[in-house]
Design a protein around this motif. Structure first.
Motif, PDB file in Angstrom:
ATOM      1  N   THR A 149      -0.952  -8.010  15.648  1.00 43.54           N
ATOM      2  CA  THR A 149      -0.319  -7.396  14.475  1.00 43.54           C
ATOM      3  C   THR A 149      -1.290  -7.381  13.296  1.00 43.54           C
ATOM      4  N   TYR A 150      -2.002  -8.475  13.119  1.00 41.36           N
ATOM      5  CA  TYR A 150      -2.932  -8.568  11.994  1.00 41.36           C
ATOM      6  C   TYR A 150      -4.100  -7.583  12.134  1.00 41.36           C
ATOM      7  N   THR A 151      -4.600  -7.392  13.371  1.00 42.22           N
ATOM      8  CA  THR A 151      -5.763  -6.512  13.535  1.00 42.22           C
ATOM      9  C   THR A 151      -5.456  -5.086  13.088  1.00 42.22           C
ATOM     10  N   ALA A 152      -4.226  -4.648  13.306  1.00 39.30           N
ATOM     11  CA  ALA A 152      -3.841  -3.301  12.851  1.00 39.30           C
ATOM     12  C   ALA A 152      -3.928  -3.216  11.336  1.00 39.30           C
ATOM     13  N   LEU A 153      -3.377  -4.215  10.648  1.00 37.43           N
ATOM     14  CA  LEU A 153      -3.409  -4.234   9.190  1.00 37.43           C
ATOM     15  C   LEU A 153      -4.842  -4.362   8.670  1.00 37.43           C
ATOM     16  N   PRO A 506      -2.504   5.109  10.593  1.00 37.85           N
ATOM     17  CA  PRO A 506      -1.187   5.062   9.946  1.00 37.85           C
ATOM     18  C   PRO A 506      -1.268   4.269   8.644  1.00 37.85           C
ATOM     19  N   ALA A 507      -0.327   4.479   7.753  1.00 32.99           N
ATOM     20  CA  ALA A 507      -0.290   3.723   6.500  1.00 32.99           C
ATOM     21  C   ALA A 507       0.178   2.301   6.770  1.00 32.99           C
ATOM     22  N   VAL A 508      -0.196   1.391   5.902  1.00 37.24           N
ATOM     23  CA  VAL A 508       0.223   0.000   6.044  1.00 37.24           C
ATOM     24  C   VAL A 508       1.738  -0.096   6.129  1.00 37.24           C
ATOM     25  N   GLU A 509       2.428   0.728   5.333  1.00 33.12           N
ATOM     26  CA  GLU A 509       3.882   0.672   5.289  1.00 33.12           C
ATOM     27  C   GLU A 509       4.508   0.919   6.667  1.00 33.12           C
ATOM     28  N   GLN A 510       3.848   1.721   7.491  1.00 35.05           N
ATOM     29  CA  GLN A 510       4.369   2.008   8.823  1.00 35.05           C
ATOM     30  C   GLN A 510       4.247   0.798   9.737  1.00 35.05           C
ATOM     31  N   ILE A 511       3.294  -0.081   9.423  1.00 36.96           N
ATOM     32  CA  ILE A 511       3.094  -1.275  10.240  1.00 36.96           C
ATOM     33  C   ILE A 511       4.016  -2.402   9.797  1.00 36.96           C
TER      34      ILE A 511
END
Length: 513
Positions: A149-153, A506-511
């Motif tokens: 999860t963190y790597t995406a952000l 994708p935007a952070v908000e989507q994550i």
């Protein structure tokens, strides 16, 4: 009035004699503690060598290292504002300190004036069963699922900042120092990864101001009076921890609705709520230890500090070392290109990250070659037999040097060589005791996998998206303490876009939703 002046003049010799007596006692005390260990023969009254330490820490610690090398014991001593200090360059002695963090031996302090600045809540000051219990509670924050999860952000934040860096460099048409830029990127990343949607725009602005005050205070003497940098930093820490406590409260409310975790605090609160529920069903206490919002806010700040400054150091050295080692840079680019393409518009997955074996080796070598926190201060709670011939005096501040250990044992340790961490050579296993960048013993860094992931992601994206060239000047790669180490020139580079286009993430908000 005349009588008063006369009285003052008549008492002056006694006052001067008293001061001289205190100075003499101080020197005698220092020499008794020093014994035959290399170090200054005499020290400046009361301040000791505090001024050289603050004005030129690189030169100060280099001198301590030189003194330690002059004896087979591998230690040297000095004196700073009433504190006797012991510098350790010998790896085995450093392990001896790390292995003896307990009430009647050594207390980890992290910073010479850490307790005054960080407060008593800090994880690094805990020991024994309480420390073990807290680390157990923190463990769910760094599971493979959480790290994925963190790597995406991390990638989304890194991309946004890299675009800004390139635009800034192209506008200026001159090299730009990236230390502050990297620090801001890491602060943005840490805030997003740790507390995700719970820190609004205004809160972030206040947070960044307070964090700046904290950073300034780290490098100042502990003069705790109103208006001083140290007092401003201490008050800033209280505000930062309070803000993070509010984030913990908001996360608990969201996790009670059984929503999917989207940041570190969510994984923490999810596990905390599960434990609270199990305790309630068993008829025990419904509130586990170390789970109040205020406590969690303090621990989150500890994470933020560790992730922020250490990562900034590693990113800067990665850029500097890749620039000065073109074959390494070429190999990294080739490996990353065979695994991930910016034109794919997809985030690097956890599996792809694991496939980047050489890039992982580069990251580990960066950390070995230039460990961010070069020294790990401890205080001797009692007199401790460090060697057969020398006992560390009670109250002494002991500095095991991670940097010195990194240049012991390894094959040609002075050479930047990522292949030492290859599956064929495995020097990370052969010389494991010398690889102390993440500490050792009970207080070994709990977030080291996150830190390495962040460095690997940055390297992979930076070399794929950007062409860069150092503005090489005399002494630019000398070590500077700020308070972790970075290149003296703050890593000045020319930047331009390398890829045909930037990826569309994708935007952070989507994550985080």
């Amino acid at each position: 009035m005349t009588t008063l002046i006369s009285s003052l003049f008549s008492s002056t010799p006694y006052f001067i004699s008293f001061i001289l007596f205190l100075i003499l006692l101080e020197q005698i005390s220092y020499l008794i503690k020093k014994r035959s260990i290399p170090g200054p023969t005499l020290v400046f009254p009361f301040l000791g060598n505090a001024i050289p330490l603050v004005t030129n820490p690189t030169k100060f610690w280099d001198l301590q290292s030189t003194l330690a090398k002059s004896t087979n014991l591998g230690i040297s001593v000095n004196y700073i504002i009433g504190n006797f200090i012991v510098f350790i360059r010998d790896t085995e002695l450093s392990h001896k300190v790390f292995a003896n963090v307990r009430p009647n031996a050594f207390h980890l302090v992290g910073h010479p004036f850490g307790k005054k600045l960080f407060g008593e809540h800090n994880l690094i000051y805990m020991m024994g069963q309480d420390h073990k219990n807290l680390r157990r509670r923190i463990a769910p924050n760094f599971t493979p699922k959480a790290l994925s999860t963190y790597t995406a952000l991390q990638q989304i934040i890194i991309l946004g900042h890299l675009k800004t860096w390139v635009n800034l460099s192209e506008q200026k048409k001159s090299p730009i120092p990236i230390r502050i830029l990297a620090r801001d990127m890491n602060l943005d990343t840490s805030q997003t990864v740790f507390v995700g949607p719970y820190l609004g725009l205004k809160a972030r602005e206040r947070f960044e101001r307070d964090y700046f005050l904290f950073n300034v205070g780290l490098m100042k003497l502990p003069i705790d009076f109103p208006g001083t940098a140290f007092r401003n930093a201490r008050l800033a820490v209280d505000r930062l921890a309070g803000t993070l406590a509010t984030c913990a409260e908001m996360s608990k409310a969201r996790m009670e609705k059984r929503e999917e975790p989207s940041c570190l605090i969510d994984f923490w609160m999810q596990d905390t709520l599960r434990e609270m529920s199990e305790a309630k069903l068993a008829g025990g206490e419904s509130t586990p230890p170390f789970s109040s919002d205020a406590e969690i806010g303090g621990y989150l700040f500890d994470f933020l500090f560790a992730a922020q400054d250490a990562s900034t150091s590693s990113l800067l050295w990665a850029v500097a070392l890749l620039d000065s080692h073109p074959k390494v840079l070429s190999t990294v680019r080739e490996e990353v290109a065979g695994i991930w393409s910016p034109e794919s518009d997809t985030l690097i997955t956890a599996e792809q990250l694991r496939e980047m074996k050489y890039t992982q080796a580069v990251a580990r070598e960066v950390v070995r070659y230039r460990p961010p926190a070069t020294l790990v201060p401890h205080i001797a709670a009692e007199e401790f037999p460090l060697t057969e011939s020398y006992k560390v005096p009670k109250g002494a501040i002991v500095f095991p040097s991670v940097l010195e250990s990194s240049f012991q044992g390894f094959t040609e340790p002075d050479r930047f060589d990522p292949d030492r961490f290859s599956e064929e050579r495995q020097e990370d296993q052969t010389f494991k005791r010398n690889f102390l960048a993440f500490g050792a013993g009970a207080h070994q860094c709990v977030g080291q996998r996150y830190a390495l992931n962040h460095l690997v992601l940055f390297i992979a994206m930076f070399v794929s998206l950007i062409d860069f060239k150092r503005d090489v000047t005399d002494g630019c790669d000398e070590i500077s303490y700020v308070p972790t180490i970075c290149p003296k020139d703050d890593c000045r580079v020319f930047l331009s876009r390398r890829s045909a286009r930037y990826p569309s993430f994708p935007a952070v908000e989507q994550i985080v939703k």
